[in-house]
Design an enzyme around this catalytic site. Structure first.
Site, PDB file in Angstrom:
ATOM      1  N   TYR A 195     -14.238  18.144 -14.591  1.00  0.00           N
ATOM      2  CA  TYR A 195     -14.765  16.796 -14.567  1.00  0.00           C
ATOM      3  C   TYR A 195     -15.836  16.407 -13.631  1.00  0.00           C
ATOM      4  O   TYR A 195     -15.521  16.914 -12.532  1.00  0.00           O
ATOM      5  CB  TYR A 195     -13.515  15.652 -14.429  1.00  0.00           C
ATOM      6  CG  TYR A 195     -13.755  14.300 -14.581  1.00  0.00           C
ATOM      7  CD1 TYR A 195     -14.072  13.778 -15.763  1.00  0.00           C
ATOM      8  CD2 TYR A 195     -13.818  13.590 -13.184  1.00  0.00           C
ATOM      9  CE1 TYR A 195     -14.512  12.458 -15.656  1.00  0.00           C
ATOM     10  CE2 TYR A 195     -14.021  12.274 -13.443  1.00  0.00           C
ATOM     11  CZ  TYR A 195     -14.477  11.768 -14.627  1.00  0.00           C
ATOM     12  OH  TYR A 195     -14.881  10.419 -14.754  1.00  0.00           O
ATOM     13  N   ARG A 208       0.717  -1.387  -0.061  1.00  0.00           N
ATOM     14  CA  ARG A 208      -0.085   0.178   0.036  1.00  0.00           C
ATOM     15  C   ARG A 208       0.806   1.309   0.090  1.00  0.00           C
ATOM     16  O   ARG A 208       0.354   2.350  -0.533  1.00  0.00           O
ATOM     17  CB  ARG A 208      -0.947  -0.036   1.264  1.00  0.00           C
ATOM     18  CG  ARG A 208      -1.818   1.102   1.389  1.00  0.00           C
ATOM     19  CD  ARG A 208      -3.163   1.158   2.028  1.00  0.00           C
ATOM     20  NE  ARG A 208      -3.022   0.359   3.291  1.00  0.00           N
ATOM     21  CZ  ARG A 208      -2.392   0.612   4.317  1.00  0.00           C
ATOM     22  NH1 ARG A 208      -2.027   1.909   4.585  1.00  0.00           N
ATOM     23  NH2 ARG A 208      -2.205   0.079   5.342  1.00  0.00           N
ATOM     24  N   LYS A 249      -6.492   7.721 -19.294  1.00  0.00           N
ATOM     25  CA  LYS A 249      -6.686   8.430 -20.464  1.00  0.00           C
ATOM     26  C   LYS A 249      -5.361   8.372 -21.440  1.00  0.00           C
ATOM     27  O   LYS A 249      -5.103   7.356 -21.705  1.00  0.00           O
ATOM     28  CB  LYS A 249      -7.380   9.856 -20.327  1.00  0.00           C
ATOM     29  CG  LYS A 249      -8.209  10.293 -19.496  1.00  0.00           C
ATOM     30  CD  LYS A 249      -9.593   9.396 -19.670  1.00  0.00           C
ATOM     31  CE  LYS A 249     -10.621   9.163 -18.428  1.00  0.00           C
ATOM     32  NZ  LYS A 249     -11.056  10.306 -17.710  1.00  0.00           N
TER      33      LYS A 249
HETATM   34  C1  PLP Z   1     -11.680  10.616 -16.486  1.00  0.00           C
HETATM   35  C2  PLP Z   1     -11.201  12.113 -15.860  1.00  0.00           C
HETATM   36  C3  PLP Z   1     -10.880  12.235 -14.425  1.00  0.00           C
HETATM   37  C4  PLP Z   1     -11.189  11.051 -13.602  1.00  0.00           C
HETATM   38  O1  PLP Z   1     -10.222   9.809 -13.738  1.00  0.00           O
HETATM   39  P1  PLP Z   1     -10.403   8.297 -13.459  1.00  0.00           P
HETATM   40  O2  PLP Z   1      -9.214   7.697 -13.808  1.00  0.00           O
HETATM   41  O3  PLP Z   1     -11.699   8.136 -14.420  1.00  0.00           O
HETATM   42  O4  PLP Z   1     -10.660   8.325 -12.078  1.00  0.00           O
HETATM   43  C5  PLP Z   1     -10.354  13.314 -13.738  1.00  0.00           C
HETATM   44  N1  PLP Z   1     -10.262  14.387 -14.679  1.00  0.00           N
HETATM   45  C6  PLP Z   1     -10.535  14.448 -15.820  1.00  0.00           C
HETATM   46  C7  PLP Z   1     -10.285  15.518 -16.795  1.00  0.00           C
HETATM   47  C8  PLP Z   1     -10.824  13.301 -16.668  1.00  0.00           C
HETATM   48  O5  PLP Z   1     -11.192  13.249 -17.941  1.00  0.00           O
END
Ligand code: PLP
Length: 405
Positions: free
Chosen positions: A116, A63, A213
């Site tokens: 977001y 962790r 992403k």
């Molecule tokens: C997808 C996204 C998040 C959240 O990320 P996760 O990996 O889905 O928890 C935060 N900020 C932006 C701009 C995003 O596109």
């Protein structure tokens, strides 16, 4: 908006930037090892004491961190021009852990009206319930950030470009102001990726990503990262071990694998998004295209100052009649008719994805809030993948009304 030397420098960095001089297999193996161990034994009492008391020891208890994660973090820190990075279980894990590390009851945060969705809920629902005050401002209005700060303002949170209208925040101006007031700045850099924008170059303290992403890039992992100075990241790590927002060793491995091609992938996504934006801008069925690299973007001059390219995401509004109802249905028909672009949330992967914003947020946003966020009923977000630009444009053309078949 161009810097080829920068891009080729980054391409070498992502191939070699996680390596550390050492000895043995770790150094000679061309792929990093995955360490699934939950715990690590000490060879002596002295070593155990050292493991237990050194912050962020990568071989103590998983962790707290692990060697695969440490390698990936080293590379991510360098990509964002930071001293340190902390990988987390998700982008939301990075956001929540960072917020909990930086503010407590009685503190005040200035953030944007457009964030977001998950971050917006943290800022407007969870934190106020815990005694943290939050003021949201229009990100286009730099002075609004200044005007909203108070004596107890600890943090300014920005996200640029923001979802889904690709609206920008002036990073340099906000960082300079915050610094003069001793206020920490945090930028969600997910949409731009470090290939197109490095907030630290403009004085921002902490840079956060949904690594799910562009950084991961293959729609096969969930992870997040926050980058900054050593002491700031260590403070966030102390929260991460309390909150349990650690990344899994497998995902750290996958992320490192994805990062090897980040500059190449993003360069292609930039090209595809720009090609789509230019094509759609001239299409008779399209009322408006939102994309920072287009001259028609209202903040194009700012985009040129702080972004190398416009990124892989654009959004379009369709003509489809005057009424909201017709616009809504025109967008749905368009999305349903696409053959290459897939209908899914998320972005940054190899495949082109589209979402109809008004359908996605129907349950969570009132029509009033949607209008405030600039989300018209016909708005469709397009996240360009790595397919051929010609195929993507042809797919959009056949799905839009009034162009034949
Ligand atoms: C997808 C996204 C998040 C959240 O990320 P996760 O990996 O889905 O928890 C935060 N900020 C932006 C701009 C995003 O596109």
């Amino acid at each position: 908006m161009n810097n080829d030397d920068f891009l080729s420098g980054l391409q070498s960095l992502v191939i070699h930037g996680d390596q550390e001089a050492g000895s043995g297999t770790e150094e000679t193996a061309l792929a990093p090892a995955i360490y699934p161990a939950s715990t690590y034994s000490a060879r002596s009492l002295a070593e155990f004491a050292q493991m237990a008391n050194q912050p962020r020891h990568p071989r103590y208890y998983a962790r707290y961190g692990n060697p695969t994660q440490e390698r990936c973090e080293r590379l991510l820190a360098r990509l964002e021009g930071a001293q340190a990075a902390l990988l987390t279980s998700s982008g939301m894990g990075a956001m929540s852990t960072t917020l909990f590390a930086l503010v407590r009851a009685g503190d005040h945060i200035v953030a944007q009206t457009a964030h977001y969705m998950g971050s917006a809920q943290l800022l407007t629902d969870l934190l106020p319930g815990l005694g943290v005050e939050v003021t949201l401002v229009d990100q286009r209005d730099t002075n609004a950030f200044f005007a909203a700060t108070r004596e107890n303002t600890r943090l300014i949170v920005v996200e640029t470009p923001s979802n889904p209208t690709l609206t920008l925040t002036d990073l340099a101006a906000i960082a300079a102001f915050a610094r003069s007031r001793g206020i920490t700045t945090l930028a969600d850099n997910t949409f731009a990726s470090p290939i197109n924008q490095r907030p630290r170059d403009f004085g921002i303290d902490l840079v956060l990503h949904s690594a799910t992403k562009y950084l991961g890039g293959h729609s096969d992992l969930i992870a997040g990262v926050v980058c900054g100075d050593d002491d700031a990241v260590e403070k966030i790590w102390e929260r991460a071990i309390m909150l349990g927002t650690n990344v899994s060793p497998f995902n750290a491995f996958l992320l490192l694998r994805g990062l090897r091609t980040l500059p190449m992938r993003v360069a292609r996504q930039n090209e595809n998004a720009l090609a789509l934006a230019r094509f759609l801008e001239t299409h008779p069925a399209v009322a408006h295209v939102h994309y920072p690299e287009l001259e028609s973007h209202p903040q194009h001059a700012l985009a040129k100052r702080q972004m190398r390219h416009g990124g892989g995401v654009l959004s379009i509004e369709l003509k489809g009649g005057e009424g909201d109802e017709q616009g809504f249905h025109a967008a749905q028909a368009f999305v349903a008719a696409l053959k290459i672009a897939r209908h899914a949330v998320s972005l940054g992967g190899v495949e082109t994805l589209v979402v109809h914003a008004a359908s996605m947020w129907e349950a969570s946003l009132t029509p009033e809030r949607m209008r405030q966020a600039g989300i018209s009923p016909s708005l469709v977000r397009v996240a360009a993948g790595l397919e051929s630009a010609a195929d993507l444009c042809a797919d959009m053309a056949q799905a839009l009304p009034g162009t034949g078949d």
